[in-house]
Motif scaffolding. Structure first.
Motif, PDB file in Angstrom:
ATOM      1  N   ALA A 135       0.829  -1.203   0.000  1.00 20.37           N
ATOM      2  CA  ALA A 135       0.000   0.000   0.000  1.00 20.37           C
ATOM      3  C   ALA A 135       0.865   1.255   0.000  1.00 20.37           C
ATOM      4  O   ALA A 135       0.566   2.215  -0.724  1.00 20.37           O
ATOM      5  CB  ALA A 135      -0.933  -0.015   1.208  1.00 20.37           C
TER       6      ALA A 135
ATOM      7  N   ALA B 177       2.348  13.454   0.542  1.00 24.27           N
ATOM      8  CA  ALA B 177       2.185  12.003   0.663  1.00 24.27           C
ATOM      9  C   ALA B 177       1.490  11.636   1.972  1.00 24.27           C
ATOM     10  O   ALA B 177       0.643  10.744   2.006  1.00 24.27           O
ATOM     11  CB  ALA B 177       3.541  11.311   0.572  1.00 24.27           C
TER      12      ALA B 177
ATOM     13  N   ARG C  93       2.396   1.864  -3.420  1.00 27.33           N
ATOM     14  CA  ARG C  93       1.436   2.274  -4.445  1.00 27.33           C
ATOM     15  C   ARG C  93       0.859   3.670  -4.203  1.00 27.33           C
ATOM     16  O   ARG C  93       0.100   4.173  -5.019  1.00 27.33           O
ATOM     17  CB  ARG C  93       0.307   1.255  -4.541  1.00 27.33           C
ATOM     18  N   THR C  94       1.242   4.302  -3.120  1.00 26.02           N
ATOM     19  CA  THR C  94       0.743   5.641  -2.806  1.00 26.02           C
ATOM     20  C   THR C  94       1.587   6.679  -3.535  1.00 26.02           C
ATOM     21  O   THR C  94       2.810   6.697  -3.380  1.00 26.02           O
ATOM     22  CB  THR C  94       0.792   5.892  -1.281  1.00 26.02           C
TER      23      THR C  94
ATOM     24  N   ARG D 215      -2.176  12.309   1.485  1.00 25.55           N
ATOM     25  CA  ARG D 215      -2.801  11.247   0.688  1.00 25.55           C
ATOM     26  C   ARG D 215      -2.992   9.984   1.500  1.00 25.55           C
ATOM     27  O   ARG D 215      -4.015   9.321   1.418  1.00 25.55           O
ATOM     28  CB  ARG D 215      -1.942  10.927  -0.535  1.00 25.55           C
ATOM     29  N   TRP D 216      -1.981   9.636   2.267  1.00 26.14           N
ATOM     30  CA  TRP D 216      -2.027   8.400   3.055  1.00 26.14           C
ATOM     31  C   TRP D 216      -3.140   8.442   4.101  1.00 26.14           C
ATOM     32  O   TRP D 216      -3.874   7.485   4.267  1.00 26.14           O
ATOM     33  CB  TRP D 216      -0.680   8.134   3.713  1.00 26.14           C
TER      34      TRP D 216
END
Length: 64
Positions: A11, A58, A14-15, A61-62
């Motif tokens: 995961a 990031a 792929r972020t 987004r996470w």
């Protein structure tokens, strides 16, 4: 490798905005702090930025 950790690794990889160095640093920090994947998932955006040196975008987004 623990299935939860493997899933976390995939995961993270792929972020968008999280590259190989960040994934490696994150996994090393998890080991150092003795955190499980489930505990990592509960961390705040600020903790990801400060403790795991995630780029701000990031981390946003996470946690979204």
């Amino acid at each position: 490798m623990d299935p939860a950790r493997r899933t976390l690794t995939l995961a993270l990889a792929r972020t968008p905005g999280i590259g190989g160095k960040t994934v490696t640093r994150c996994l090393a920090r998890l080991d150092l702090l003795h955190l499980q994947a489930e505990e990592f998932l509960r961390l705040s955006e600020a903790a990801l930025i400060e403790d795991f040196r995630f780029p701000r975008a990031a981390a946003a987004r996470w946690t979204a």
